[in-house]
Design a protein around this motif. Structure first.
Motif, PDB file in Angstrom:
ATOM      1  N   GLY A 122      -3.600  -3.541  -9.013  1.00 48.86           N
ATOM      2  CA  GLY A 122      -4.339  -4.422  -9.918  1.00 48.86           C
ATOM      3  C   GLY A 122      -4.470  -5.803  -9.308  1.00 48.86           C
ATOM      4  O   GLY A 122      -4.893  -5.958  -8.164  1.00 48.86           O
ATOM      5  N   ALA A 123      -4.045  -6.829 -10.052  1.00 52.96           N
ATOM      6  CA  ALA A 123      -4.167  -8.209  -9.583  1.00 52.96           C
ATOM      7  C   ALA A 123      -2.990  -8.645  -8.730  1.00 52.96           C
ATOM      8  O   ALA A 123      -2.939  -9.775  -8.273  1.00 52.96           O
ATOM      9  N   VAL A 124      -2.035  -7.760  -8.525  1.00 57.11           N
ATOM     10  CA  VAL A 124      -0.851  -8.094  -7.735  1.00 57.11           C
ATOM     11  C   VAL A 124      -0.712  -7.108  -6.573  1.00 57.11           C
ATOM     12  O   VAL A 124      -1.412  -6.109  -6.495  1.00 57.11           O
ATOM     13  N   SER A 125       0.204  -7.437  -5.682  1.00 58.08           N
ATOM     14  CA  SER A 125       0.558  -6.528  -4.596  1.00 58.08           C
ATOM     15  C   SER A 125       1.955  -6.009  -4.872  1.00 58.08           C
ATOM     16  O   SER A 125       2.807  -6.731  -5.392  1.00 58.08           O
ATOM     17  N   ARG A 126       2.190  -4.786  -4.508  1.00 58.91           N
ATOM     18  CA  ARG A 126       3.495  -4.155  -4.729  1.00 58.91           C
ATOM     19  C   ARG A 126       4.141  -3.857  -3.382  1.00 58.91           C
ATOM     20  O   ARG A 126       3.526  -3.271  -2.506  1.00 58.91           O
ATOM     21  N   LEU A 127       5.390  -4.289  -3.246  1.00 61.21           N
ATOM     22  CA  LEU A 127       6.185  -4.039  -2.047  1.00 61.21           C
ATOM     23  C   LEU A 127       7.297  -3.067  -2.407  1.00 61.21           C
ATOM     24  O   LEU A 127       8.002  -3.272  -3.398  1.00 61.21           O
ATOM     25  N   GLU A 128       7.451  -2.019  -1.615  1.00 61.64           N
ATOM     26  CA  GLU A 128       8.597  -1.120  -1.730  1.00 61.64           C
ATOM     27  C   GLU A 128       9.283  -1.100  -0.379  1.00 61.64           C
ATOM     28  O   GLU A 128       8.636  -0.911   0.657  1.00 61.64           O
ATOM     29  N   MET A 129      10.590  -1.329  -0.398  1.00 59.60           N
ATOM     30  CA  MET A 129      11.371  -1.336   0.839  1.00 59.60           C
ATOM     31  C   MET A 129      12.494  -0.315   0.716  1.00 59.60           C
ATOM     32  O   MET A 129      13.175  -0.262  -0.301  1.00 59.60           O
ATOM     33  N   ASP A 130      12.647   0.475   1.760  1.00 60.41           N
ATOM     34  CA  ASP A 130      13.733   1.444   1.852  1.00 60.41           C
ATOM     35  C   ASP A 130      14.631   1.038   3.004  1.00 60.41           C
ATOM     36  O   ASP A 130      14.136   0.752   4.105  1.00 60.41           O
ATOM     37  N   LEU A 131      15.931   1.010   2.757  1.00 59.11           N
ATOM     38  CA  LEU A 131      16.906   0.742   3.806  1.00 59.11           C
ATOM     39  C   LEU A 131      17.840   1.938   3.890  1.00 59.11           C
ATOM     40  O   LEU A 131      18.417   2.349   2.876  1.00 59.11           O
ATOM     41  N   HIS A 132      17.965   2.474   5.078  1.00 60.15           N
ATOM     42  CA  HIS A 132      18.894   3.581   5.314  1.00 60.15           C
ATOM     43  C   HIS A 132      19.909   3.138   6.352  1.00 60.15           C
ATOM     44  O   HIS A 132      19.535   2.664   7.428  1.00 60.15           O
ATOM     45  N   PRO A 162       2.087 -11.968  -6.815  1.00 60.29           N
ATOM     46  CA  PRO A 162       0.721 -12.367  -7.160  1.00 60.29           C
ATOM     47  C   PRO A 162      -0.049 -12.867  -5.940  1.00 60.29           C
ATOM     48  O   PRO A 162      -0.432 -14.036  -5.854  1.00 60.29           O
ATOM     49  N   CYS A 163      -0.246 -11.974  -4.976  1.00 58.43           N
ATOM     50  CA  CYS A 163      -0.976 -12.346  -3.755  1.00 58.43           C
ATOM     51  C   CYS A 163      -1.619 -11.096  -3.175  1.00 58.43           C
ATOM     52  O   CYS A 163      -1.261  -9.977  -3.548  1.00 58.43           O
ATOM     53  N   PRO A 164      -2.552 -11.269  -2.248  1.00 60.24           N
ATOM     54  CA  PRO A 164      -3.177 -10.108  -1.622  1.00 60.24           C
ATOM     55  C   PRO A 164      -2.170  -9.345  -0.742  1.00 60.24           C
ATOM     56  O   PRO A 164      -1.223  -9.941  -0.217  1.00 60.24           O
ATOM     57  N   PRO A 165      -2.371  -8.044  -0.571  1.00 60.07           N
ATOM     58  CA  PRO A 165      -1.459  -7.244   0.252  1.00 60.07           C
ATOM     59  C   PRO A 165      -1.259  -7.797   1.661  1.00 60.07           C
ATOM     60  O   PRO A 165      -0.145  -7.791   2.182  1.00 60.07           O
ATOM     61  N   ARG A 166      -2.303  -8.316   2.284  1.00 58.43           N
ATOM     62  CA  ARG A 166      -2.176  -8.825   3.658  1.00 58.43           C
ATOM     63  C   ARG A 166      -1.167  -9.971   3.750  1.00 58.43           C
ATOM     64  O   ARG A 166      -0.438 -10.100   4.724  1.00 58.43           O
ATOM     65  N   ARG A 167      -1.121 -10.821   2.711  1.00 55.04           N
ATOM     66  CA  ARG A 167      -0.187 -11.946   2.714  1.00 55.04           C
ATOM     67  C   ARG A 167       1.252 -11.471   2.514  1.00 55.04           C
ATOM     68  O   ARG A 167       2.171 -11.952   3.173  1.00 55.04           O
ATOM     69  N   LEU A 168       1.450 -10.520   1.626  1.00 51.19           N
ATOM     70  CA  LEU A 168       2.775  -9.958   1.411  1.00 51.19           C
ATOM     71  C   LEU A 168       3.230  -9.198   2.655  1.00 51.19           C
ATOM     72  O   LEU A 168       4.380  -9.324   3.094  1.00 51.19           O
ATOM     73  N   PHE A 169       2.312  -8.458   3.265  1.00 57.98           N
ATOM     74  CA  PHE A 169       2.645  -7.704   4.473  1.00 57.98           C
ATOM     75  C   PHE A 169       3.058  -8.638   5.610  1.00 57.98           C
ATOM     76  O   PHE A 169       3.975  -8.331   6.376  1.00 57.98           O
ATOM     77  N   ALA A 170       2.421  -9.793   5.709  1.00 56.31           N
ATOM     78  CA  ALA A 170       2.763 -10.758   6.765  1.00 56.31           C
ATOM     79  C   ALA A 170       4.215 -11.214   6.673  1.00 56.31           C
ATOM     80  O   ALA A 170       4.840 -11.533   7.686  1.00 56.31           O
ATOM     81  N   ALA A 171       4.780 -11.223   5.474  1.00 51.65           N
ATOM     82  CA  ALA A 171       6.175 -11.643   5.302  1.00 51.65           C
ATOM     83  C   ALA A 171       7.163 -10.567   5.731  1.00 51.65           C
ATOM     84  O   ALA A 171       8.315 -10.877   6.018  1.00 51.65           O
ATOM     85  N   VAL A 172       6.730  -9.299   5.780  1.00 55.43           N
ATOM     86  CA  VAL A 172       7.669  -8.213   6.085  1.00 55.43           C
ATOM     87  C   VAL A 172       7.397  -7.506   7.410  1.00 55.43           C
ATOM     88  O   VAL A 172       8.226  -6.721   7.855  1.00 55.43           O
ATOM     89  N   GLU A 173       6.280  -7.788   8.069  1.00 56.00           N
ATOM     90  CA  GLU A 173       5.956  -7.072   9.303  1.00 56.00           C
ATOM     91  C   GLU A 173       6.680  -7.613  10.537  1.00 56.00           C
ATOM     92  O   GLU A 173       6.712  -6.959  11.571  1.00 56.00           O
ATOM     93  N   ASP A 174       7.263  -8.801  10.435  1.00 53.81           N
ATOM     94  CA  ASP A 174       7.927  -9.465  11.556  1.00 53.81           C
ATOM     95  C   ASP A 174       9.352  -9.811  11.138  1.00 53.81           C
ATOM     96  O   ASP A 174       9.556 -10.646  10.256  1.00 53.81           O
ATOM     97  N   LEU A 175      10.343  -9.169  11.753  1.00 59.36           N
ATOM     98  CA  LEU A 175      11.733  -9.433  11.383  1.00 59.36           C
ATOM     99  C   LEU A 175      12.123 -10.894  11.599  1.00 59.36           C
ATOM    100  O   LEU A 175      13.041 -11.392  10.951  1.00 59.36           O
ATOM    101  N   GLY A 176      11.417 -11.595  12.473  1.00 59.73           N
ATOM    102  CA  GLY A 176      11.688 -13.007  12.702  1.00 59.73           C
ATOM    103  C   GLY A 176      11.437 -13.868  11.476  1.00 59.73           C
ATOM    104  O   GLY A 176      11.947 -14.987  11.384  1.00 59.73           O
TER     105      GLY A 176
END
Length: 148
Positions: free
Chosen positions: A103-113, A8-22
């Motif tokens: 909609g009112a939420v952001s969706r994260l999909e992660m693929d690990l190979h 339940p947050c904007p895409p930019r906030r969710l992206f900030a959590a996954v764009e930096d491995l640190g």
């Protein structure tokens, strides 16, 4: 493996959590450490020295990887790939995350190979359990970083 999450947050906030491995150690327990690594010729983006650690019953394993961000399309897509500097051949590790408004939420999909042969179903079981636990930790992390 593919995993998804709705937050339940904007895409930019969710992206900030996954764009930096640190930032992953704050919410992903199989990544207890991810430190910036020196850049090398040919790196497409920043690099990290990532420690992976997992335990199933009495079996515990840890591994250190050098990961490089190879794609960064904020706030929609990020990709990390293993790029070691020791001149040896290594199994591929590729992590890709995609974030979109839904909609009112952001969706994260992660693929690990993982291109290696260690673990097979054991590794898959460990990752599956971590994904289940990581979802709630990521949501809690997002709430703590920027409460709604």
């Amino acid at each position: 493996m593919t995993a998804s999450l709705e937050a339940p947050c904007p895409p930019r906030r969710l992206f900030a959590a996954v764009e930096d491995l640190g930032r992953y150690p704050a919410w992903l327990s199989i990544v207890p450490k991810a430190d910036p690594a020196p850049a090398a010729p040919g790196d497409a983006g920043p690099a990290w020295s990532v420690e992976l650690r997992g335990r199933i019953g009495p079996l515990a394993r840890s591994k250190r990887l050098r990961m490089v961000r190879t794609v960064h399309e904020a706030p929609g897509r990020v990709r990390f790939e293993r790029r070691e500097l020791d001149g040896r051949r290594h199994a591929a590790w590729v992590l890709e995350a995609r974030v979109a408004a839904d909609g009112a939420v952001s969706r994260l999909e992660m693929d690990l190979h993982y291109g290696g042969s260690f673990g097979g179903s054991v590794l898959e079981r460990l990752l599956s359990e971590e994904i289940d636990q990581g979802r709630s930790r990521l949501l809690a992390h997002l709430a703590a970083v920027d409460p709604a």
